[in-house]
Design a protein around this motif. Structure first.
Motif, mmCIF file in Angstrom:
data_model
loop_
_atom_site.group_PDB
_atom_site.id
_atom_site.type_symbol
_atom_site.label_atom_id
_atom_site.label_comp_id
_atom_site.label_asym_id
_atom_site.label_seq_id
_atom_site.Cartn_x
_atom_site.Cartn_y
_atom_site.Cartn_z
ATOM 1 N N ASP A 13 0.847 -1.189 0.000
ATOM 2 C CA ASP A 13 0.000 0.000 0.000
ATOM 3 C C ASP A 13 0.885 1.243 0.000
ATOM 4 O O ASP A 13 1.659 1.478 0.938
ATOM 5 C CB ASP A 13 -0.893 0.005 1.245
ATOM 6 C CG ASP A 13 -1.892 1.160 1.234
ATOM 7 O OD1 ASP A 13 -1.807 2.023 0.328
ATOM 8 O OD2 ASP A 13 -2.754 1.198 2.126
ATOM 9 N N PRO A 14 0.819 2.080 -1.052
ATOM 10 C CA PRO A 14 1.699 3.257 -1.117
ATOM 11 C C PRO A 14 1.423 4.279 -0.031
ATOM 12 O O PRO A 14 2.237 5.168 0.205
ATOM 13 C CB PRO A 14 1.413 3.828 -2.510
ATOM 14 C CG PRO A 14 0.043 3.353 -2.837
ATOM 15 C CD PRO A 14 -0.082 1.996 -2.209
ATOM 16 N N TYR A 15 0.265 4.180 0.637
ATOM 17 C CA TYR A 15 -0.077 5.144 1.665
ATOM 18 C C TYR A 15 0.440 4.743 3.044
ATOM 19 O O TYR A 15 0.436 5.552 3.961
ATOM 20 C CB TYR A 15 -1.590 5.347 1.710
ATOM 21 C CG TYR A 15 -2.141 5.873 0.409
ATOM 22 C CD1 TYR A 15 -2.098 7.230 0.117
ATOM 23 C CD2 TYR A 15 -2.657 5.011 -0.549
ATOM 24 C CE1 TYR A 15 -2.565 7.716 -1.093
ATOM 25 C CE2 TYR A 15 -3.137 5.485 -1.758
ATOM 26 C CZ TYR A 15 -3.084 6.837 -2.017
ATOM 27 O OH TYR A 15 -3.543 7.316 -3.226
ATOM 28 N N THR A 16 0.882 3.479 3.212
ATOM 29 C CA THR A 16 1.370 3.021 4.510
ATOM 30 C C THR A 16 2.828 2.591 4.483
ATOM 31 O O THR A 16 3.461 2.526 5.531
ATOM 32 C CB THR A 16 0.514 1.841 5.010
ATOM 33 O OG1 THR A 16 0.580 0.764 4.055
ATOM 34 C CG2 THR A 16 -0.940 2.266 5.179
ATOM 35 N N ARG A 17 3.380 2.300 3.322
ATOM 36 C CA ARG A 17 4.748 1.808 3.290
ATOM 37 C C ARG A 17 5.745 2.936 3.553
ATOM 38 O O ARG A 17 5.429 4.123 3.416
ATOM 39 C CB ARG A 17 5.038 1.161 1.941
ATOM 40 C CG ARG A 17 5.077 2.110 0.768
ATOM 41 C CD ARG A 17 5.249 1.330 -0.525
ATOM 42 N NE ARG A 17 5.217 2.198 -1.687
ATOM 43 C CZ ARG A 17 5.003 1.761 -2.924
ATOM 44 N NH1 ARG A 17 4.785 0.477 -3.133
ATOM 45 N NH2 ARG A 17 4.995 2.595 -3.939
ATOM 46 N N GLU A 18 6.957 2.521 3.902
ATOM 47 C CA GLU A 18 8.002 3.495 4.172
ATOM 48 C C GLU A 18 8.428 4.202 2.879
ATOM 49 O O GLU A 18 8.372 3.630 1.804
ATOM 50 C CB GLU A 18 9.206 2.808 4.813
ATOM 51 C CG GLU A 18 8.910 2.233 6.188
ATOM 52 C CD GLU A 18 10.158 1.704 6.856
ATOM 53 O OE1 GLU A 18 11.234 2.298 6.654
ATOM 54 O OE2 GLU A 18 10.059 0.694 7.570
ATOM 55 N N ILE A 19 8.859 5.440 3.041
ATOM 56 C CA ILE A 19 9.316 6.234 1.904
ATOM 57 C C ILE A 19 10.840 6.170 1.851
ATOM 58 O O ILE A 19 11.513 6.536 2.813
ATOM 59 C CB ILE A 19 8.848 7.702 2.039
ATOM 60 C CG1 ILE A 19 7.322 7.784 2.079
ATOM 61 C CG2 ILE A 19 9.397 8.533 0.890
ATOM 62 C CD1 ILE A 19 6.632 7.293 0.836
ATOM 63 N N PRO A 20 11.414 5.682 0.733
ATOM 64 C CA PRO A 20 12.878 5.609 0.663
ATOM 65 C C PRO A 20 13.511 6.992 0.564
ATOM 66 O O PRO A 20 13.078 7.838 -0.216
ATOM 67 C CB PRO A 20 13.121 4.798 -0.620
ATOM 68 C CG PRO A 20 11.918 5.072 -1.463
ATOM 69 C CD PRO A 20 10.767 5.215 -0.502
ATOM 70 N N VAL A 21 14.521 7.230 1.358
ATOM 71 C CA VAL A 21 15.323 8.455 1.298
ATOM 72 C C VAL A 21 16.781 8.020 1.303
ATOM 73 O O VAL A 21 17.248 7.417 2.270
ATOM 74 C CB VAL A 21 15.037 9.401 2.476
ATOM 75 C CG1 VAL A 21 15.943 10.629 2.407
ATOM 76 C CG2 VAL A 21 13.576 9.823 2.482
ATOM 77 N N LEU A 22 17.505 8.300 0.218
ATOM 78 C CA LEU A 22 18.858 7.795 0.037
ATOM 79 C C LEU A 22 19.853 8.924 -0.198
ATOM 80 O O LEU A 22 19.521 9.948 -0.799
ATOM 81 C CB LEU A 22 18.919 6.835 -1.158
ATOM 82 C CG LEU A 22 17.950 5.647 -1.150
ATOM 83 C CD1 LEU A 22 18.096 4.869 -2.443
ATOM 84 C CD2 LEU A 22 18.194 4.760 0.045
ATOM 85 N N GLN A 23 21.069 8.703 0.277
ATOM 86 C CA GLN A 23 22.162 9.629 -0.007
ATOM 87 C C GLN A 23 22.669 9.369 -1.419
ATOM 88 O O GLN A 23 22.922 8.225 -1.802
ATOM 89 C CB GLN A 23 23.289 9.425 0.994
ATOM 90 C CG GLN A 23 24.538 10.234 0.695
ATOM 91 C CD GLN A 23 24.342 11.720 0.914
ATOM 92 O OE1 GLN A 23 23.976 12.130 2.003
ATOM 93 N NE2 GLN A 23 24.587 12.518 -0.114
ATOM 94 N N THR A 24 22.812 10.410 -2.208
ATOM 95 C CA THR A 24 23.340 10.260 -3.555
ATOM 96 C C THR A 24 24.866 10.345 -3.533
ATOM 97 O O THR A 24 25.434 11.046 -2.682
ATOM 98 C CB THR A 24 22.792 11.356 -4.484
ATOM 99 O OG1 THR A 24 23.466 11.305 -5.731
ATOM 100 C CG2 THR A 24 22.996 12.730 -3.890
ATOM 101 N N PRO A 25 25.550 9.663 -4.448
ATOM 102 C CA PRO A 25 27.012 9.787 -4.508
ATOM 103 C C PRO A 25 27.492 11.090 -5.119
ATOM 104 O O PRO A 25 28.686 11.318 -5.210
ATOM 105 C CB PRO A 25 27.408 8.596 -5.391
ATOM 106 C CG PRO A 25 26.224 8.357 -6.260
ATOM 107 C CD PRO A 25 25.035 8.659 -5.389
#
Length: 555
Positions: free
Chosen positions: A192-204
């Motif tokens: 479910d896109p409304y409950t799952r975690e949102i990925p936040v990543l460091q870019t190189p």
């Protein structure tokens, strides 16, 4: 992870289509559960991006959340504080050697893998590696100086770029395409896109840039980004007695946080839906705990929006496009026009007019001169002197920005004969919305405001007396309290069957809906809200499960 501390410049806008096909723009993180973001437009001229960013007056330790980042032209300007052209001129291909082998192997495109280099448009870059403008405007520098652009700008502490199309993230920022399949805990992400975690990543590519494969269309996305540990560690701690994200949250009455939401809004019904929800969600009473991004306080909203949305937000009373959104925005926010500039007075409903037209009120009677009840006396925003006062919705001292088709992506035309011809009006116009500390809209009357304005704006050329029956059977009897004067009443009283103490100002029944000001709407709403025969259910349900999950109709 090796960080090269600089993002390579984009190719000239004329070559964007080769590397960033426009068909990638509407893509969403979950094509089965989230609708495509149709009508997307991006600002493609790097100098215009820089001018937009400089006009934000970025504050020290600013954290910027960018929605609908696209290919990253605006992202590059944000990271540089509005000086991406200078940064690009010093970029060298030798920096590519500093990208780790691991990050290179994560590039998804087969064609780029064969070339063995990033970015894929390296061969398309000008020999000087500079960010030359896609259009030529001899007045650009003069206009920039006239509009107060500064040669020195503050760089933000952090920029988080959120984009729904993973292919754009991969092509623009070397984003690992498989990194969002697992949650931070190592468990499979929720479907479910409304409950799952949102990925936040460091870019190189840059230490101050975080990337997120997500879309601002999903209501919880922006709060989840702000609550992410990588973002929280960059936010100022407001309450040391708490931990994590809770320590960074603040009440509405606290000083404004150094957080700005920047978004290139889709030029479609989706963009207008988002804007209406974001604006309406700022309703609240003093001392009340807020929801959504407002848990972090009075966050600034910096929008690049299409002509129609811009015109509706800026429309003053008596303007043809004056509507519910105009009233709500001007009641809840201080509005600052940002570049590109091209304000049109009394534009038509299709936003086709490009020149000002005089607006003439339709009402045969003037507005009441009484002092309004329940209206804050002055703006309480303190955002570094950014507030630009304007009368009747007309920004002062703002020259119109000359733009060309290739200043936007996708462009209106790619014809070689027309790309050098200036546009009649920019495809995107800038706005800064700064939440007011106090507004006349009470949280308890939010649904009433929505209901009354929806019903009465159905025919905005009617008089108040003629439009009242649209509210409900028998609503025409409310005209007595709507017209009654508050003179010699107790201003601390908000109730009264005889009309005493009603908020706002008296409204003559012959006033036309289109001409009503915020104090007049306040009187009509307050009288209707205290009416004994007010309908029990004022919310208009869309009936669509996906829309209901985004609380459409409740803003």
């Amino acid at each position: 992870m090796s960080i090269i501390n600089r993002i390579p410049p984009l190719p000239l806008a004329a070559r964007w289509q080769k590397h960033f096909p426009a068909k990638l723009l509407p893509a969403s993180p979950d094509r089965n559960m989230i609708r495509k973001s149709v009508g997307r437009k991006l600002l493609a001229n790097q100098e215009l991006c820089d001018r937009f960013v400089r006009s934000l007056k970025i504050r020290p330790d600013e954290v910027i959340i960018e929605g609908y980042a696209g290919v990253g032209a605006l992202t590059r300007s944000l990271l540089s504080g509005g000086e991406s052209s200078k940064d690009a001129s010093g970029w060298s291909s030798t920096l590519l050697e500093e990208i780790s082998l691991e990050s290179q192997t994560q590039v998804a495109s087969k064609s780029r893998s064969k070339k063995g280099k990033y970015p894929s448009w390296l061969d398309d870059l000008p020999a000087s590696s500079s960010m030359a403008s896609s259009s030529t405007n001899p007045k650009a520098e003069t206009e920039a100086e006239a509009q107060g652009d500064s040669s020195t700008s503050t760089k933000p502490k952090l920029v988080v770029a959120s984009e729904g199309s993973i292919e754009l993230l991969v092509r623009s920022f070397n984003y690992p395409p498989k990194a969002d399949t697992l949650s931070a805990s190592g468990k499979p992400a929720a479907s479910d896109p409304y409950t799952r975690e949102i990925p936040v990543l460091q870019t190189p590519l840059h230490p101050n840039l975080l990337l997120s494969h997500s879309t601002a269309y999903v209501w919880p996305t922006l709060p989840k980004i702000l609550a992410n540990p990588l973002v929280v560690e960059q936010l100022p701690v407001h309450d040391p007695t708490l931990i994590g994200a809770e320590a960074t949250k603040r009440s509405w009455e606290d000083p404004e946080p150094p957080i700005t939401l920047v978004c290139q809004m889709p030029d479609s019904s989706i963009g207008e839906q988002l804007a209406a929800q974001w604006i309406g969600s700022a309703v609240g009473d003093p001392g009340q705990k807020r929801t959504w991004i407002w848990e972090w306080g009075r966050i600034r909203l910096a929008l690049l929006c299409g002509k129609s949305l811009y015109d509706r937000i800026m429309a003053p009373p008596a303007s043809i496009v004056n509507c519910k959104l105009s009233i709500l925005t001007q009641a809840l926010f201080d509005i600052v026009p940002l570049p590109p500039f091209h304000h049109v007075v009394n534009v038509d409903k299709q936003s086709r007019f490009t020149e000002d037209r005089p607006s003439k009120p339709l009402s045969s009677v003037p507005i009441s001169a009484e002092t309004p009840l329940g209206i804050p006396s002055e703006s309480s925003s303190s955002s570094n002197g950014l507030i630009t006062q304007f009368e009747a919705g007309i920004p002062k001292n703002q020259n119109r920005t000359q733009t060309f088709p290739l200043d936007f992506f996708p462009p209106q035309t790619t014809s070689q004969r027309l790309i050098g011809k200036p546009l009649d009006r920019p495809d995107l116009l800038g706005l800064m919305l700064i939440p007011k500390l106090q507004s006349p809209i009470l949280a308890s009357q939010k649904d009433t405001w929505d209901y009354v304005m929806r019903r009465m704006f159905v025919r905005d050329t009617l008089t108040v007396r003629a439009a009242l029956p649209n509210l409900n059977f028998g609503a025409e009897t409310l005209i007595t309290n709507i017209e009654k004067s508050n003179t010699n009443t107790n201003t601390d009283t908000n109730t009264g069957e005889d009309g005493e103490g009603f908020r706002g100002i008296p409204v003559n029944g012959e006033r036309v809906i289109r001409d009503l000001t915020i104090p007049e709407w306040l009187r009509i709403v307050d009288v209707f809200d205290k009416w004994a025969f007010k309908p029990d259910n004022l919310i208009l349900d869309s009936g669509n499960p996906d829309e209901t999950s985004r609380e459409v109709g409740q803003d």
